[in-house]
Design a protein around this motif. Structure first.
Motif, short mmCIF file in Angstrom:
data_model
loop_
_atom_site.label_atom_id
_atom_site.label_comp_id
_atom_site.label_asym_id
_atom_site.label_seq_id
_atom_site.Cartn_x
_atom_site.Cartn_y
_atom_site.Cartn_z
N LEU A 33 42.60 39.77 30.76
CA LEU A 33 41.38 39.74 31.57
C LEU A 33 40.61 38.45 31.26
O LEU A 33 40.42 38.11 30.09
CB LEU A 33 40.53 40.96 31.19
CG LEU A 33 39.18 41.14 31.84
CD1 LEU A 33 39.33 41.44 33.33
CD2 LEU A 33 38.41 42.28 31.15
N LEU A 34 40.18 37.74 32.30
CA LEU A 34 39.45 36.48 32.11
C LEU A 34 37.97 36.67 32.44
O LEU A 34 37.62 37.32 33.44
CB LEU A 34 40.05 35.39 33.00
CG LEU A 34 41.54 35.12 32.81
CD1 LEU A 34 42.01 34.03 33.77
CD2 LEU A 34 41.87 34.76 31.36
N ASN A 35 37.12 36.08 31.63
CA ASN A 35 35.68 36.17 31.88
C ASN A 35 35.27 35.24 33.03
O ASN A 35 35.96 34.27 33.34
CB ASN A 35 34.90 35.78 30.63
CG ASN A 35 33.41 36.04 30.78
OD1 ASN A 35 33.01 37.02 31.39
ND2 ASN A 35 32.60 35.14 30.26
N ASP A 36 34.19 35.60 33.69
CA ASP A 36 33.51 34.69 34.62
C ASP A 36 32.03 35.02 34.55
O ASP A 36 31.64 35.99 33.89
CB ASP A 36 34.07 34.86 36.05
CG ASP A 36 33.74 36.23 36.62
OD1 ASP A 36 32.57 36.47 36.95
OD2 ASP A 36 34.65 37.08 36.71
N THR A 39 30.98 38.31 38.02
CA THR A 39 31.41 39.71 38.24
C THR A 39 30.53 40.64 37.40
O THR A 39 30.38 40.43 36.19
CB THR A 39 32.89 39.90 37.85
OG1 THR A 39 33.67 38.94 38.57
CG2 THR A 39 33.37 41.29 38.19
N GLN A 41 29.31 43.55 35.03
CA GLN A 41 30.01 44.23 33.93
C GLN A 41 30.50 45.62 34.35
O GLN A 41 31.61 46.03 33.99
CB GLN A 41 29.08 44.35 32.71
CG GLN A 41 28.73 42.99 32.11
CD GLN A 41 28.08 43.10 30.75
OE1 GLN A 41 27.71 44.19 30.30
NE2 GLN A 41 27.91 41.96 30.08
N VAL A 44 33.76 45.49 36.20
CA VAL A 44 34.91 45.24 35.32
C VAL A 44 35.32 46.54 34.62
O VAL A 44 36.50 46.89 34.55
CB VAL A 44 34.59 44.13 34.27
CG1 VAL A 44 35.80 43.88 33.38
CG2 VAL A 44 34.16 42.84 34.95
N MET A 63 36.02 44.88 28.20
CA MET A 63 35.14 44.05 29.04
C MET A 63 34.26 43.16 28.15
O MET A 63 34.12 41.95 28.39
CB MET A 63 34.27 44.96 29.92
CG MET A 63 33.34 44.24 30.87
SD MET A 63 31.83 43.65 30.10
CE MET A 63 31.05 45.20 29.68
N ALA A 66 36.18 40.26 26.59
CA ALA A 66 36.37 39.15 27.55
C ALA A 66 35.05 38.41 27.76
O ALA A 66 35.02 37.17 27.81
CB ALA A 66 36.90 39.69 28.88
N HIS A 67 33.96 39.18 27.87
CA HIS A 67 32.64 38.60 28.11
C HIS A 67 32.23 37.65 26.98
O HIS A 67 31.67 36.58 27.22
CB HIS A 67 31.63 39.75 28.23
CG HIS A 67 30.22 39.32 28.45
ND1 HIS A 67 29.79 38.72 29.61
CD2 HIS A 67 29.12 39.42 27.65
CE1 HIS A 67 28.49 38.47 29.50
NE2 HIS A 67 28.07 38.88 28.32
N LEU A 100 36.54 37.99 39.86
CA LEU A 100 37.27 38.50 38.68
C LEU A 100 38.76 38.12 38.74
O LEU A 100 39.40 38.25 39.78
CB LEU A 100 37.14 40.03 38.63
CG LEU A 100 37.78 40.71 37.42
CD1 LEU A 100 37.10 40.27 36.12
CD2 LEU A 100 37.72 42.22 37.56
#
Ligand code: TYC
Length: 111
Positions: A33-36, A39, A41, A44, A63, A66-67, A100
């Motif tokens: 899973l990649l953060n951005d 999106t 929380q 996710v 989550m 990743a965050h 996401l």
């Protein structure tokens, strides 16, 4: 008369069996899973529950990893399952207009 040599599989009266069964372990893939920055929380967490069958608690932990760290391993699957889950995530994210992303990596590769 010279005796004809028979190949092993032509031996008469023999029952040929081969007990060896070669089963290869399937190659496994991590879904990451990649953060951005955009999106939500909650979205996710919902994705992780819905597609990866995580509990709310486990989903929140992944989550947040990743965050805070930029990425997190969601799980390890065979290629087809990993690929299908990633396509499902991207499709649901696009439908909801979120950027996401998650990717697959061969298990055993560093990261
Ligand atoms: N960083 C996002 C936010 O603050 C939440 C988020 C977490 C997004 C994990 C993607 O993989 C992700 N809204």
């Amino acid at each position: 008369m010279a005796e004809e040599k028979k190949l092993p599989n032509e031996l008469e009266g023999e029952i040929l069996t081969d007990e060896r069964v070669k089963v290869k372990k399937p190659l496994m893939y991590r879904v990451v899973l990649l953060n951005d920055d955009y999106t939500p929380q909650d979205f996710v967490v919902w994705i992780l529950e819905k597609i990866f069958l995580k509990s709310k608690q486990a989903a929140a932990t992944i989550m947040l990893e990743a965050h805070t760290k930029g990425k997190a391993i969601i799980g390890i699957y065979t290629y087809d399952i990993a690929k299908t889950k990633v396509l499902h995530v991207i499709s649901l994210a696009e439908k909801n207009q979120h950027p996401l992303e998650c990717v697959i990596e061969p298990e055993g590769e560093n990261g």
